[in-house]
Each structure stands twice: as structure tokens, then as C-alpha cells.
Design a protein around this motif. Structure first.
Motif, PDB file in Angstrom:
ATOM      1  N   UNK A  44      -5.671  -9.475  80.137  1.00  0.00           N
ATOM      2  CA  UNK A  44      -5.001  -8.259  80.601  1.00  0.00           C
ATOM      3  C   UNK A  44      -3.568  -8.562  81.047  1.00  0.00           C
ATOM      4  N   UNK A  45      -3.410  -9.664  81.786  1.00  0.00           N
ATOM      5  CA  UNK A  45      -2.066 -10.069  82.222  1.00  0.00           C
ATOM      6  C   UNK A  45      -1.207 -10.394  81.006  1.00  0.00           C
ATOM      7  N   UNK A  46      -1.821 -11.050  80.034  1.00  0.00           N
ATOM      8  CA  UNK A  46      -1.107 -11.417  78.813  1.00  0.00           C
ATOM      9  C   UNK A  46      -0.579 -10.175  78.093  1.00  0.00           C
ATOM     10  N   UNK A  47      -1.417  -9.151  77.969  1.00  0.00           N
ATOM     11  CA  UNK A  47      -0.989  -7.920  77.310  1.00  0.00           C
ATOM     12  C   UNK A  47       0.094  -7.196  78.110  1.00  0.00           C
ATOM     13  N   UNK A  48       0.003  -7.258  79.439  1.00  0.00           N
ATOM     14  CA  UNK A  48       1.048  -6.664  80.283  1.00  0.00           C
ATOM     15  C   UNK A  48       2.390  -7.344  80.018  1.00  0.00           C
ATOM     16  N   UNK A  49       2.351  -8.663  79.886  1.00  0.00           N
ATOM     17  CA  UNK A  49       3.589  -9.397  79.612  1.00  0.00           C
ATOM     18  C   UNK A  49       4.134  -9.061  78.225  1.00  0.00           C
ATOM     19  N   UNK A  50       3.266  -8.911  77.253  1.00  0.00           N
ATOM     20  CA  UNK A  50       3.723  -8.558  75.911  1.00  0.00           C
ATOM     21  C   UNK A  50       4.425  -7.195  75.920  1.00  0.00           C
ATOM     22  N   UNK A  51       3.865  -6.262  76.678  1.00  0.00           N
ATOM     23  CA  UNK A  51       4.505  -4.943  76.796  1.00  0.00           C
ATOM     24  C   UNK A  51       5.854  -5.067  77.498  1.00  0.00           C
ATOM     25  N   UNK A  52       5.914  -5.925  78.523  1.00  0.00           N
ATOM     26  CA  UNK A  52       7.172  -6.146  79.239  1.00  0.00           C
ATOM     27  C   UNK A  52       8.223  -6.731  78.306  1.00  0.00           C
ATOM     28  N   UNK A  53       7.826  -7.692  77.486  1.00  0.00           N
ATOM     29  CA  UNK A  53       8.757  -8.318  76.550  1.00  0.00           C
ATOM     30  C   UNK A  53       9.272  -7.302  75.530  1.00  0.00           C
ATOM     31  N   UNK A  54       8.401  -6.401  75.144  1.00  0.00           N
ATOM     32  CA  UNK A  54       8.826  -5.339  74.224  1.00  0.00           C
ATOM     33  C   UNK A  54       9.890  -4.473  74.886  1.00  0.00           C
ATOM     34  N   UNK A  55       9.674  -4.131  76.146  1.00  0.00           N
ATOM     35  CA  UNK A  55      10.640  -3.307  76.885  1.00  0.00           C
ATOM     36  C   UNK A  55      11.969  -4.023  77.084  1.00  0.00           C
ATOM     37  N   UNK A  56      11.920  -5.352  77.124  1.00  0.00           N
ATOM     38  CA  UNK A  56      13.142  -6.149  77.318  1.00  0.00           C
ATOM     39  C   UNK A  56      13.870  -6.400  75.998  1.00  0.00           C
ATOM     40  N   UNK A  57      13.323  -5.894  74.898  1.00  0.00           N
ATOM     41  CA  UNK A  57      13.926  -6.050  73.575  1.00  0.00           C
ATOM     42  C   UNK A  57      14.153  -7.528  73.219  1.00  0.00           C
TER      43      UNK A  57
END
Length: 337
Positions: free
Chosen positions: A103-116
């Protein structure tokens, strides 16, 4: 009143494109022009909005790096080298510690997407269907390091973990050890499963039946778990003569447990590590271990990702398997049957 690139260009007497090249280092600019532009940037206290610039240029100069933990020396060494290699090409890393939690891993992936981010290096876990699906939707370059993507949808750089542990176990068998324990780690990682498979195959090839009572599972591959496994094993009356450890950190814990049980390493028990982290050579006794080429693994992961970023759709996905070797030191010795 906000300052724009246009204001910088007017005061420096250059074009907007030139200011952009200086700030983003996208194309060569003469030293004189660069210094003039940067002087104006400093005078006007210009601080470009990185998100806005990313939207315009479709480049953030950011690389996401997902890792399972910073406690493991192998991983921290990997990250340090990776950061240096990427920084040479003007990329900054965003290191995300997933704590081995999906779950934490997926949260980070979403964050990285937002950071372009311009790319992602995945060292956190095995390639999983939900990760692969998400990374494909992100449509950004990704490289798996320390794991091999069997689907070949993403590039990966790794060693042959099964063969490496096979070689480690065979080394002990060739030195007279017939009873060898195995200190494992969390089986959520494919490389841990592969190392256990290599251990079992070596025993089988030497006509030795796998004894499940000699396998010690652990929730992590660190010193504490190596110590706990050692304290359980070394108090047994039918103690083996050697132990294959899933990491050098586990091996250090096992050596400490041996000492607390008044056992001498390697005279009473031989201990084999895995990784060849920097402390393995300096520890006493020096740890006989399988060397993963940490530096090469990091450098090649960075180079593969940068090539993918530059070539985009023309990039050909590749799987690299790097060589391993046994580093013979003082924690293992031959025994007579």
C-alpha cells in the motif's frame, strides 16, 4: 510582483530560449552568456516554479527510486552510487522507502506520478501485476534493479540468485560440510526464493536430502533476525557444521549468536554470507560471501534508465544478468568427514 523568464531575458539581453537553456542545461551555452544570465537570476532572486516548468517542458529532471528499507547496507550502497551516477547527468533522485508494504509502495508511485518524474528505479519488490499495470499507465521509463521482470515488459538488471546460492552451498559441500543450515528472509522477494532454490539444488546434486528443520525463516534479512536464528540453531545438540545466510547482515547476526553460545567461527561453525557489503571484509572474522557487484548494478541501472529516457519509444527493453563470485575469507573452513 513575480519575475518571469521574459524579465530575465530582457535584463540579460538574450532571448527567452537562451535563458531556458541556461536554467535547464538542455543545450550548450557559452560561459560568458551563462554567467550573465545567472547574475541576473541572482539579482532578481528568480526561483522558477519546478512544477510549471515540468508541465511546459515535460521534463522534471527527477528520478523516483523505490526501496524496501534503508537499514540494509547493500541497499544504501546501491542508492548512494545510483544518486551519484544520475547527478552526473543533472538528475535528482526522490528516494521512497516502502517499508515492504504494498500500500505504501502504491502511494509512492502515485506521488511520483504527481511529481512528473522522468523515470523510476524499482528496487522495492518483485515486479507485480498491479505495479506493471500502474507503470504502463504512467507511461514513463522504469528499470527493475535486483529483480528480473520475467514478463520482459520492463528493463531489469540483476544477478542469477539461484546460481549464486548454489555456488555458495557447493563451496561448503566441497569443503566437507554435509549438514548445512539456511538462514532465510521474507519470501515476498523473488530473489530470496531463488536463493533457497539454489541451496536445495546443490544439496540434491550432492545426494543430500533437504532437511526442513535446518531452514530458518525470518521476517527480514538483517542482523537481528540473523542473531535470532543463530540463537535457536546453535543451542541444538544436532548442530550443523555450516550455515548459508541470505545476506551479510544475517551472517553478522549469526556470528554474534555463535559467540554468545561460546562457539568459534569458523572452527565450530562455518558461516557463509551473501552480498559482499563493505563491512563483510572488515568484520572479524572476514565473511566468506557471494559478491553482488553493487557498484555495477547501480551504474547500469542508471545508464539503462537514462538511455530509455533519451530514446523513448525507440528503446529496446533488455534484461541484464551480472556476474557474481565467491569471496573467500575467514568465516568458513574445511572439515574432515
Amino acid at each position: 510582483m513575480s519575475i518571469s523568464i521574459k524579465d530575465i531575458a530582457m535584463k540579460a539581453g538574450v532571448s527567452i530560449a537562451t535563458v531556458s537553456r541556461v536554467l535547464n542545461r538542455s543545450k550548450p551555452v557559452s560561459k560568458v552568456v551563462r554567467e550573465r544570465v545567472m547574475k541576473v537570476v541572482e539579482e532578481l532572486s528568480f526561483n522558477p516554479n519546478s512544477v510549471a516548468r515540468s508541465l511546459v517542458m515535460r521534463k522534471s529532471r527527477l528520478i523516483g527510486v523505490l526501496i524496501p528499507s534503508m537499514d540494509n547496507k547493500f541497499i544504501s550502497d546501491f542508492v548512494n552510487t545510483l544518486e551519484k551516477e544520475l547527478f552526473k547527468c543533472n538528475y535528482t533522485t526522490l528516494v521512497c522507502n516502502t517499508k515492504r508494504d504494498d500500500d505504501i509502495e502504491m502511494d509512492f508511485l502515485r506521488l511520483l506520478k504527481d511529481k512528473y518524474v522522468d523515470g523510476v528505479v524499482m528496487m522495492a519488490s518483485n515486479p507485480k501485476p498491479h505495479q506493471i499495470e500502474f507503470l504502463e499507465k504512467m507511461a514513463i521509463p522504469a528499470v527493475f534493479a535486483g529483480h528480473t521482470d520475467s514478463t520482459k515488459q520492463f528493463s531489469s538488471v540483476n544477478i542469477d540468485h539461484c546460481q549464486a546460492m548454489y555456488d555458495a552451498t557447493r563451496y561448503l559441500l566441497q569443503n566437507g560440510h554435509c549438514k548445512i543450515a539456511f538462514f532465510g528472509g521474507p519470501d515476498i522477494y523473488q530473489q530470496i526464493v531463488e536463493r533457497l532454490s539454489g541451496y536445495k539444488q546443490a544439496l540434491a546434486d550432492y545426494g543430500i536430502e533437504y532437511d526442513e528443520s535446518l531452514f530458518y525463516y525470518a521476517h527480514d534479512y538483517d542482523i537481528e533476525n540473523g542473531y535470532e536464528s543463530g540463537m535457536k540453531l546453535f543451542q541444538r545438540k544436532d548442530r550443523p557444521t555450516a550455515v548459508c545466510c541470505v545476506s551479510d547482515m544475517v551472517a553478522i547476526g549469526a556470528i554474534r549468536a555463535a559467540e554468545d553460545n561460546r562457539l568459534s567461527v569458523p572452527e565450530d561453525i562455518s558461516i557463509m554470507g551473501f552480498d559482499d557489503i563493505s563491512i563483510a571484509k572488515a568484520y572479524r572474522p572476514g565473511i566468506t560471501t557471494i559478491r553482488q557487484p553493487i557498484h555495477e548494478l547501480s551504474v547500469q541501472a542508471a545508464q539503462m534508465l537514462l538511455s530509455q529516457i533519451q530514446q523513448k519509444e525507440n528503446y529496446v527493453r533488455e534484461t541484464r544478468i551480472l556476474p557474481h563470485e565467491i569471496m573467500v575469507r575467514g568465516s568458513c573452513m574445511a572439515v574432515s568427514n
